[in-house]
Design a protein around this motif. Structure first.
Motif, PDB file in Angstrom:
ATOM      1  N   SER A  19      76.116  18.382  78.990  1.00 45.07           N
ATOM      2  CA  SER A  19      75.401  17.704  80.082  1.00 45.07           C
ATOM      3  C   SER A  19      76.340  16.698  80.723  1.00 45.07           C
ATOM      4  CB  SER A  19      74.161  17.008  79.539  1.00 45.07           C
ATOM      5  OG  SER A  19      74.576  15.904  78.783  1.00 45.07           O
ATOM      6  N   ALA A  20      75.998  16.310  81.952  1.00 47.15           N
ATOM      7  CA  ALA A  20      76.891  15.423  82.705  1.00 47.15           C
ATOM      8  C   ALA A  20      77.147  14.141  81.933  1.00 47.15           C
ATOM      9  CB  ALA A  20      76.278  15.123  84.056  1.00 47.15           C
ATOM     10  N   LYS A  21      76.110  13.560  81.352  1.00 46.71           N
ATOM     11  CA  LYS A  21      76.272  12.277  80.653  1.00 46.71           C
ATOM     12  C   LYS A  21      77.147  12.450  79.436  1.00 46.71           C
ATOM     13  CE  LYS A  21      72.753   9.149  81.899  1.00 46.71           C
ATOM     14  NZ  LYS A  21      71.348   8.983  81.825  1.00 46.71           N
ATOM     15  N   GLN A  22      76.909  13.539  78.746  1.00 47.01           N
ATOM     16  CA  GLN A  22      77.654  13.821  77.538  1.00 47.01           C
ATOM     17  C   GLN A  22      79.137  13.963  77.852  1.00 47.01           C
ATOM     18  OE1 GLN A  22      75.625  16.961  75.747  1.00 47.01           O
ATOM     19  NE2 GLN A  22      77.447  17.975  75.048  1.00 47.01           N
ATOM     20  N   PRO A  35      76.435  22.002  83.778  1.00 46.80           N
ATOM     21  CA  PRO A  35      75.489  22.066  84.891  1.00 46.80           C
ATOM     22  C   PRO A  35      76.233  21.926  86.226  1.00 46.80           C
ATOM     23  CG  PRO A  35      75.342  19.949  83.780  1.00 46.80           C
ATOM     24  CD  PRO A  35      76.349  20.759  83.037  1.00 46.80           C
ATOM     25  N   GLU A  36      75.581  22.412  87.282  1.00 49.16           N
ATOM     26  CA  GLU A  36      76.252  22.373  88.589  1.00 49.16           C
ATOM     27  C   GLU A  36      76.587  20.958  89.043  1.00 49.16           C
ATOM     28  OE1 GLU A  36      74.629  25.710  91.460  1.00 49.16           O
ATOM     29  OE2 GLU A  36      73.075  24.904  90.175  1.00 49.16           O
ATOM     30  N   PHE A  95      72.750  28.571  87.120  1.00 46.87           N
ATOM     31  CA  PHE A  95      73.248  28.663  88.492  1.00 46.87           C
ATOM     32  C   PHE A  95      72.094  28.967  89.445  1.00 46.87           C
ATOM     33  CE2 PHE A  95      75.097  30.882  92.119  1.00 46.87           C
ATOM     34  CZ  PHE A  95      76.116  30.005  92.471  1.00 46.87           C
ATOM     35  N   GLY A  96      72.061  28.198  90.540  1.00 53.56           N
ATOM     36  CA  GLY A  96      71.018  28.428  91.543  1.00 53.56           C
ATOM     37  C   GLY A  96      69.781  27.570  91.346  1.00 53.56           C
ATOM     38  N   TYR A 140      82.248  23.479  94.679  1.00 55.08           N
ATOM     39  CA  TYR A 140      83.048  23.297  93.465  1.00 55.08           C
ATOM     40  C   TYR A 140      83.782  24.573  93.082  1.00 55.08           C
ATOM     41  CZ  TYR A 140      78.641  25.166  91.629  1.00 55.08           C
ATOM     42  OH  TYR A 140      77.516  25.915  91.415  1.00 55.08           O
ATOM     43  N   LEU A 141      83.288  25.715  93.580  1.00 54.34           N
ATOM     44  CA  LEU A 141      83.962  26.977  93.238  1.00 54.34           C
ATOM     45  C   LEU A 141      85.389  27.003  93.806  1.00 54.34           C
ATOM     46  CD1 LEU A 141      81.073  29.561  93.675  1.00 54.34           C
ATOM     47  CD2 LEU A 141      82.007  28.621  91.560  1.00 54.34           C
ATOM     48  N   LYS A 142      85.593  26.185  94.861  1.00 55.31           N
ATOM     49  CA  LYS A 142      86.953  26.104  95.429  1.00 55.31           C
ATOM     50  C   LYS A 142      87.857  25.295  94.514  1.00 55.31           C
ATOM     51  CE  LYS A 142      85.937  24.307  99.433  1.00 55.31           C
ATOM     52  NZ  LYS A 142      86.033  23.779 100.771  1.00 55.31           N
ATOM     53  N   LYS A 143      87.238  24.258  93.874  1.00 55.21           N
ATOM     54  CA  LYS A 143      88.044  23.320  93.074  1.00 55.21           C
ATOM     55  C   LYS A 143      88.333  23.856  91.685  1.00 55.21           C
ATOM     56  CE  LYS A 143      85.358  19.732  93.638  1.00 55.21           C
ATOM     57  NZ  LYS A 143      84.742  18.448  93.413  1.00 55.21           N
TER      58      LYS A 143
END
Ligand code: C2E
Ligand code: MG
Length: 700
Positions: free
Chosen positions: A542-545, A573-574, A603-604, A612-615
């Motif tokens: 998770s983002a926080k983790q 996560p996205e 996803f979605g 972010y798919l570019k990065k």
């Protein structure tokens, strides 16, 4: 009468002698500038004997040289007949040289047929000294009063000015001569004069002291807050003489008091009332609502993802956003509503008089839509949203603190429902909060007592039918609360800062699982070669983790355990990939470059900005279960998934579908060339040993 005069004449010698020997006054007789008689008192005063004075001394001999002309002049004037009597003062010198002051009353007479001066005198040194002392004191007091920087005034018993000091002249803009004899009505505006006059009247009617706060108008027209200190004084006859007053300007103190009060009650950043003032107001409003039988609503507002603004744009920009947010909330409200900053990115609104809850919902909607408009922070656009919890008086509670707590709980519920929304407090929410509290405290114990267990859900490779991937899913078996799902406890662990520890534990379990698998394989897996028989396990992040310091520890640990980084997939996560923070990007890249695969989970389901798919060079997209569940019934879902798969393949990304429960779903996914499937159709999450057994069992 005649007989009294006759008697007096008969007794004159006796009387005269008595008078001459009066011990209180000095008596003298001068003829030809010499004393021809002095009484004992006179001789004593001067320290001579009567004989000494009467044989060789005259008045000039006993006068101080400086005063001799005075004495001479007075004697001459009388002897020349200009005046018959005179009284004057001169400084006499005693035989021992000491000086003292004498007051003389003399008049011209005849003695032995020649002009003579007879007089009495007395020593007035003491009186003169006392007078001088009084004068000295008077000068001292005058100087003192004059030097006092505060305005000082004195008035007679009618309230008319008798005088004042320089500070008072300066303050009213008139000099003391103008002032004398005038009243307050002559120098002050009527509204103030009325107050002063009434106060003076009370004090003069009840002599003593008095002080009170009032305003004064200075000569420049400015009004100041002052304190009057006044006292009455008596005249020497004991009657009331008037009053004296001092004015102390307390404008600065008042202003300071106001500033202190303001600082203690208002938030310095946004200028909104702070928590303390909010509590005062809410208390008042609750009392009023009770009296008037009104309903009241408390709205607890929390900005969503504000921390990210602070972390990415810096605290200055964060502050600017808070200021703008505060202004926006204010503009949505009525004058009678209160908005306060509770702290951090939290605000509380009091709607003191609402007809029904729908009204508070309307206000909450307006607040959310005003807060979600873009913010201009030094040319950069920022976006946030807000979650609001609403609690109402009297329905939810009549206690101030309870209302705030309930609104807070409702706000949490709004957040967990997906943010940027509001929630009304319902008593069920209280149970939810209690449950959260229970879980928070049980979680710490769970870590200590190792109450967690790792489950693995197999992932099927559609083209080959192989199962060489799995998703690691944590389970918590609490001794009393039973099985608690990760959906419930992971967000709480994030909130209370335990996610790092839990995640490390998950990671260690997964690495042990992989090395156990490797140990069972006949061929050791080479470090840098892609092994198609190698097991790959995905871990949810998770983002926080991800903010906890995991990277170096994980990569080192993998190495130590002799486990290839390619055995690991991070399911992120996205929103984590949308994070612009350099440290987030760097961490992701570190894992990616270290050989760990990246998968975008669900996803979605939320952002799908896809920029972010570019990065990032991601390896897998895991399509959200919500698209799969209606895949067979909803052609739009099928079209979306088809498009996702085709786009992903063009970018060299493989696609996994999760939540596959039915054979038609599986068939459709195969037709549209989905790469992997995961779901109850094939296997539920299972214990490690079951999973390892499952992997080696052939599947049709
Ligand atoms: P997720 O990453 O979306 O995980 C998939 C969830 O879907 C799992 O729920 C899994 O049991 C469930 N699932 C799999 N196949 C099916 C199916 O065919 N039908 C249905 N209805 N469900 C299916 P679970 O284990 O309760 O996990 C829920 C969420 O908790 C996970 O969602 C993940 O976000 C999180 N989670 C689980 N384990 C961990 C962990 O170790 N760390 C972190 N950070 N999060 C975890
Ligand atoms: Mg997952």
């Amino acid at each position: 009468m005649k007989s009294i005069v006759t008697d007096l004449l008969n007794e004159s010698d006796v009387l005269l002698l008595g008078l001459l020997n009066n011990p209180l006054f000095g008596v003298y007789l001068i003829q030809r500038e010499h004393f021809i008689f002095v009484n004992q008192r006179f001789a004593d005063m001067l320290g001579y004997t009567q004989d000494e004075l009467c044989t060789s001394k005259g008045p000039l001999d006993v006068a101080m040289p400086a005063d001799q002309p005075i004495v001479q002049r007075e004697i001459d004037r009388r002897l020349r007949g200009e005046i018959s009597s005179s009284s004057y003062v001169f400084r006499a010198v005693r035989k021992n040289g000491y000086m003292f002051e004498i007051e003389v009353y003399g008049f011209v007479t005849q003695f032995a047929g020649q002009p003579a001066i007879i007089g009495i005198l007395h020593d007035i040194s003491e009186r003169k000294n006392a007078e001088r002392k009084v004068l000295d004191q008077l000068h001292f007091i005058e100087k003192l009063v004059e030097t006092i920087p505060n305005p000082v005034f004195y008035k007679d018993e009618q309230g008319r000015y008798l005088g004042c000091n320089a500070a008072f002249e300066h303050y009213i803009g008139y000099d003391r001569h103008y002032l004398t004899g005038r009243t307050v009505y002559d120098i002050s505006p009527k509204d103030l004069a009325d107050i002063y006059f009434a106060a003076d009247k009370t004090l003069l009617e009840h002599p003593g002291t008095q002080n009170y706060e009032a305003s004064v108008t200075y000569a420049d027209g400015s009004r100041h807050n002052v304190v009057f200190y006044k006292a009455t004084f008596n005249k020497s006859d004991g009657n009331l003489g008037g009053l004296v007053g001092v004015i102390l300007d307390i404008s600065e103190r008042k202003q300071m008091e106001e500033t202190i009060w303001h600082d203690a009650n208002y938030d310095a950043l946004t200028g909104l009332p702070n928590r303390r003032l909010l509590q005062d107001r809410l208390n008042e409003e609750l009392k009023r609502a009770h009296r008037n039988n009104h309903q009241l609503a408390v709205l607890f507002i929390d900005l969503d993802r504000f921390k990210e603004i602070n972390d990415t744009l810096g605290h200055n920009e964060g502050d600017k956003l808070l200021i703008q947010a505060a202004q926006r909330i204010r503009t949505v409200l009525r004058i009678s509503d209160t908005v306060a900053r509770q702290g951090g990115d939290e605000f509380i609104v009091i709607l003191p008089d609402i007809s029904d809850t729908a009204m508070s919902e309307l206000v909450a909607k307006r607040i959310i839509s005003s807060l979600t408009m873009p913010y201009d922070l030094n040319g950069q656009q920022a976006h946030i949203s807000a979650s609001i919890g609403i609690a109402c008086y009297p329905d939810d509670s009549s206690e101030m603190e309870t209302l705030i707590r309930y609104a807070d709980q409702a706000m949490y519920a709004a957040k967990s429902l997906g943010r940027s929304r509001f929630c009304l407090f319902a008593s069920a929410m209280q149970a939810q909060t209690l449950r959260r509290l229970e879980i928070s405290s049980a979680l710490r114990q769970a870590i200590l007592e190792n109450q967690f267990e790792m489950y693995y859900q197999p992932i099927l490779d559609i083209p080959t039918g192989h199962i060489l991937k799995a998703e690691a899913l944590i389970r918590w078996n609490h001794p009393h609360l039973g099985v608690i799902g990760p959906i419930e406890f992971i967000p709480i662990a994030e909130e209370i800062g335990l996610i790092g520890e839990i995640n490390n534990w998950v990671f260690e379990q997964v690495i042990s699982a992989i090395s156990l698998w490797q140990a069972q394989q006949p061929q050791p897996i080479e470090e840098d070669a892609t092994d198609h028989n190698a097991l790959q396990i995905s871990i949810n992040i998770s983002a926080k983790q991800f903010m906890t310091d995991t990277d170096s520890y994980w990569l080192d640990h993998l190495k130590q355990m002799g486990v290839s980084t390619q055995s690991l997939i991070l399911e992120v996560p996205e929103d984590l990939l949308l994070d612009d923070r350099p440290d987030v990007i760097q961490r992701l890249l570190l894992f990616r470059e270290g050989g760990v695969s990246l998968s975008i989970d669900n996803f979605g389901s939320s952002y799908s900005a896809m920029s972010y798919l570019k990065k990032f060079d991601v390896d897998y997209l895991k399509i959200d279960r919500s698209f799969i569940s209606e895949l067979a019934e909803n052609p739009r879902d099928l079209t979306i998934i088809e498009a996702i798969i085709s786009m992903a393949h063009k970018l060299g990304i493989q696609v996994m579908a999760q939540g596959v429960e039915t054979a038609p779903q599986h068939d459709l996914l195969r037709q549209i060339e989905c790469d992997y499937v995961q779901g109850f159709l094939f296997a539920k999450p299972m214990r490690l040993l079951d999973f390892l057994h499952f992997v080696v069992t052939p599947h049709a």
